[in-house]
Design a protein around this motif. Structure first.
Motif, PDB file in Angstrom:
ATOM      1  N   ASP A 172       0.848  -1.122  -0.043  1.00 12.34           N
ATOM      2  CA  ASP A 172       0.003   0.011   0.058  1.00 12.34           C
ATOM      3  C   ASP A 172       0.914   1.207   0.183  1.00 12.34           C
ATOM      4  O   ASP A 172       0.738   2.046  -0.731  1.00 12.34           O
ATOM      5  N   LYS A 185       2.278  14.057 -14.517  1.00  8.43           N
ATOM      6  CA  LYS A 185       1.215  14.478 -15.225  1.00  8.43           C
ATOM      7  C   LYS A 185       1.263  15.898 -15.256  1.00  8.43           C
ATOM      8  O   LYS A 185       0.982  16.671 -16.254  1.00  8.43           O
ATOM      9  N   ILE A 194       3.080   9.738 -10.439  1.00  5.88           N
ATOM     10  CA  ILE A 194       2.358   9.814 -11.760  1.00  5.88           C
ATOM     11  C   ILE A 194       1.632  11.218 -11.867  1.00  5.88           C
ATOM     12  O   ILE A 194       1.771  11.790 -12.581  1.00  5.88           O
ATOM     13  N   VAL A 195       1.203  11.801 -10.545  1.00  8.05           N
ATOM     14  CA  VAL A 195       0.471  12.965 -10.497  1.00  8.05           C
ATOM     15  C   VAL A 195       1.478  13.913 -10.747  1.00  8.05           C
ATOM     16  O   VAL A 195       1.310  14.947 -11.609  1.00  8.05           O
ATOM     17  N   ILE A 211       3.977   5.681  -5.996  1.00  8.80           N
ATOM     18  CA  ILE A 211       3.714   5.577  -7.463  1.00  8.80           C
ATOM     19  C   ILE A 211       2.448   6.441  -7.659  1.00  8.80           C
ATOM     20  O   ILE A 211       2.491   7.283  -8.814  1.00  8.80           O
ATOM     21  N   PHE A 212       1.517   6.317  -7.168  1.00  9.57           N
ATOM     22  CA  PHE A 212       0.430   7.470  -7.283  1.00  9.57           C
ATOM     23  C   PHE A 212       0.832   8.746  -7.347  1.00  9.57           C
ATOM     24  O   PHE A 212       0.493   9.686  -8.478  1.00  9.57           O
ATOM     25  N   ARG A 213       1.671   9.300  -6.492  1.00 10.63           N
ATOM     26  CA  ARG A 213       1.996  10.557  -6.384  1.00 10.63           C
ATOM     27  C   ARG A 213       3.171  10.874  -7.391  1.00 10.63           C
ATOM     28  O   ARG A 213       2.917  12.051  -7.918  1.00 10.63           O
ATOM     29  N   LYS A 234       2.223   1.706  -3.570  1.00  4.54           N
ATOM     30  CA  LYS A 234       1.092   2.147  -4.417  1.00  4.54           C
ATOM     31  C   LYS A 234       0.832   3.793  -4.368  1.00  4.54           C
ATOM     32  O   LYS A 234       0.721   4.373  -5.195  1.00  4.54           O
ATOM     33  N   GLU A 235       0.955   4.041  -3.011  1.00  2.00           N
ATOM     34  CA  GLU A 235       0.775   5.591  -2.660  1.00  2.00           C
ATOM     35  C   GLU A 235       1.848   6.527  -3.470  1.00  2.00           C
ATOM     36  O   GLU A 235       1.464   7.327  -3.982  1.00  2.00           O
TER      37      GLU A 235
END
Length: 186
Positions: free
Chosen positions: A30, A44, A40-41, A36-38, A33-34
């Motif tokens: 988890d 972007k 990616i943001v 990688i999410f950041r 995941k958090e």
């Protein structure tokens, strides 16, 4: 038999060594995941605004480390996940941290593929489309060896076919820096 019953009882009560290890694994999964999410943001955001990603240095809290790492540093001040991630990096607990240029490039490619897929889907829904060829030598989306009109047509028609676009649905075309398109022989 006693061991089997004992094991069954522990499994039903979730009191096994595997349960503890699995909970640690889930917590770490988890966390990543958090992170990688950041990341990616951030990718972007920089891509959407057309900003440069890297500077001349690829280390956190170093001069000229670029916009991407600068945003990581800024996010670290407010976000507990990134604060922990940066702490792990700075204390050499992590050797793989997903902040280098390779992951940035990979994410840019994945995002650009998604954008291209969405554009192609919209073109197919609209049926008719217009293309513009920018024939500059500095940035290449398609490698063109023959820059005559015929050569550009062949490369363009192959690319349109590979994208699943019918050339007969093209209703217009434009050329930037297309001096080679003029003349009666090309």
């Amino acid at each position: 038999m006693n061991k089997l019953f004992e094991m069954r009882e522990r499994l039903e009560c979730n009191k096994t060594i595997d349960k503890v290890a699995y909970e640690q694994f889930k917590k770490e999964r988890d966390y990543w995941k958090e992170v990688i999410f950041r990341i990616i943001v951030l990718v972007k955001f920089l891509a959407k605004h057309g900003l440069a990603f890297r500077g001349s240095n690829e280390k956190l809290y170093q001069h000229s480390n670029g916009n991407f790492l600068g945003l990581v540093e800024m996010l670290e001040e407010f976000d507990p996940i990134m604060k922990e991630h940066v702490r792990r990096i700075m204390s050499d607990e992590l050797h793989v941290h997903y902040l280098g240029h390779n992951i940035q490039n990979e994410l840019i490619q994945l995002l650009s593929h998604h954008v291209k897929t969405e554009i192609i889907k919209k073109i197919k829904q609209a049926k008719y489309y217009f293309i513009i060829l920018d024939c500059t030598p500095d940035t290449r989306f398609l490698v063109v060896d023959d820059t005559t009109g015929k050569g550009l047509f062949e490369v363009t028609s192959k690319k349109l076919e590979s994208l699943g676009l019918d050339i007969n649905d093209m209703r217009g075309q434009g050329y930037e820096n297309g001096a080679n398109m003029k003349g009666k022989h090309s």
